[in-house]
Design an enzyme around this catalytic site. Structure first.
Site, PDB file in Angstrom:
ATOM      1  CB  CYS A  97      31.505  -2.899  65.383  1.00  0.00           C
ATOM      2  SG  CYS A  97      30.477  -1.895  66.812  1.00  0.00           S
ATOM      3  N   GLY A  98      32.472   0.315  64.486  1.00  0.00           N
ATOM      4  CA  GLY A  98      33.421   1.367  65.069  1.00  0.00           C
ATOM      5  C   GLY A  98      32.989   1.859  66.252  1.00  0.00           C
ATOM      6  CG  HIS A  99      29.227   0.988  69.007  1.00  0.00           C
ATOM      7  ND1 HIS A  99      28.857  -0.028  68.261  1.00  0.00           N
ATOM      8  CD2 HIS A  99      29.065   0.460  70.132  1.00  0.00           C
ATOM      9  CE1 HIS A  99      28.355  -1.122  68.786  1.00  0.00           C
ATOM     10  NE2 HIS A  99      28.269  -0.720  70.028  1.00  0.00           N
ATOM     11  CG  ASP A 260      24.928   2.239  65.846  1.00  0.00           C
ATOM     12  OD1 ASP A 260      24.784   2.574  67.023  1.00  0.00           O
ATOM     13  OD2 ASP A 260      25.727   2.003  65.115  1.00  0.00           O
ATOM     14  N   GLY A 265      30.025   4.114  63.602  1.00  0.00           N
ATOM     15  CA  GLY A 265      31.389   4.425  63.590  1.00  0.00           C
ATOM     16  C   GLY A 265      31.815   3.966  62.053  1.00  0.00           C
ATOM     17  CB  SER A 266      31.550   0.578  60.225  1.00  0.00           C
ATOM     18  OG  SER A 266      30.304   0.232  60.744  1.00  0.00           O
TER      19      SER A 266
END
Length: 345
Positions: A97-99, A260, A265-266
């Site tokens: 999870c990028g965020h 989202d 991010g991912s």
């Protein structure tokens, strides 16, 4: 005036809430039982099998909502990691999870979870996600944290130009790429939609139909770990994949039709890997990615070529900002019939 609950029975769960580009992250600080397992992936399996009721308590209503997202900090088996993390959402547990990394890295510096003391201009935080070790760098100046950038796990284009039969839409051509999680990518115009102007419900319906089709018709594999070989969601784009200094918009629909609010991010990682694979972007050439609904932005760029099994992969740098929204202590009163949570679909 101090705000506190009156005398009550029931277990308590304490959290810090943040958001990155509008996408929430509920970081669990206390109240969880011991998470057993030798490594982060085994801990992910353990919470899924033994503690999933607590995910529903915190992610679902009445304490959360359909699109809530959470993070549980755990110990990592990697000596270079500052912390491990398990990500959770409305349907289960993600691998990346990028965020969440952006928010959690800032949180880690502010709450003293990093092994090294904060330093200017950046403090490094190594976060062990289920997909692997992610290195984050938190801006730090005069005692305050700021923007965050992170270096992804190896990201790669899994397959391009894949044709699947999608209910209501017929044959649709998608690209599949990995950025810590697998995503299907398709231009929203294929469905007569615009990621910045169409109704969210219409975008969700189209993306969900694509996800269902890909899951049933395409077999995914990851070269190093079978636990990572599943489609996380579909990202609808504005089709502007050729390099430009102007932002390109997308909208990610993942898990059980969860939307989202950030540029993902991912997903940005996977999209940069896809663009690099096609020769549309060069190393260290930065692009701006915008969420079609909120307008929030991340930047992303491929910074290193690398191999991931037989795949030609890249390390991607993604940057954004996270903000605190509150601190809460949730209680489960034993006579509350809805204490275990519910979702309205």
């Amino acid at each position: 005036m101090e705000t506190k609950l009156p005398p009550h029975a029931g277990d308590e769960l304490s959290v810090v809430d943040m958001h990155t580009g509008g996408e929430p992250l509920r970081i669990i600080r206390g109240g969880y039982p011991e998470v057993k397992g030798d490594g982060v992936l085994s801990k992910r399996r353990y919470v899924r099998e033994h503690l999933d009721h607590l995910r529903k308590v915190l992610m679902h209503e009445p304490r959360g909502h359909y699109d809530m997202y959470g993070a549980l900090v755990v110990d990592s088996e990697l000596p270079e990691a500052d912390l491990g993390v398990l990500f959770m959402h409305n349907a289960g547990y993600s691998t990346m999870c990028g965020h969440g990394v952006i928010a959690l890295a800032r949180y880690a510096v502010d709450y003293g979870l990093a092994k090294e003391p904060p330093r200017s201009p950046e403090t490094q935080v190594n976060i062990h996600c289920p997909c692997g070790l992610v290195r984050a760098f938190v801006e730090y100046s005069h005692g305050k944290t700021g923007a965050v950038r992170f270096l992804s796990v190896p990201a790669f284009a899994f397959a391009t130009g894949v044709t699947v039969t999608v209910e209501r839409f017929g044959e649709v051509t998608v690209d599949i790429s990995y950025g810590g999680a697998f995503y299907a990518f398709v231009d929203a115009q294929r469905f007569g939609l615009d990621v910045t102007a169409s109704r969210s419900r219409d975008l969700v319906d189209a993306a969900t139909a694509v996800t269902s089709a890909v899951k049933s018709q395409v077999t995914l594999h990851h070269p190093t770990c079978a636990d990572l070989a599943f489609l996380y969601g579909t990202i609808l784009t504005d089709g502007k994949d050729d390099y430009s200094s102007d932002p390109t918009a997308n909208l990610c629909v993942f898990a059980e039709a969860q939307v989202d609010r950030s540029p993902t991010g991912s997903g940005v990682t996977a999209r940069v890997a896809l663009q690099y694979h096609r020769g549309l972007i060069q190393l260290n050439q930065s692009r701006t990615f915008q969420n079609g609904a909120t307008g929030s932005r991340f930047t992303g760029k491929a910074v290193e070529e690398i191999k991931c099994g037989d795949f030609n992969a890249v390390v991607v740098e993604v940057a954004g900002r996270a903000f605190y929204t509150g601190v809460s202590c949730f209680v489960q009163e034993p006579d509350d019939e809805l204490t275990h949570g519910f979702l309205l679909k």
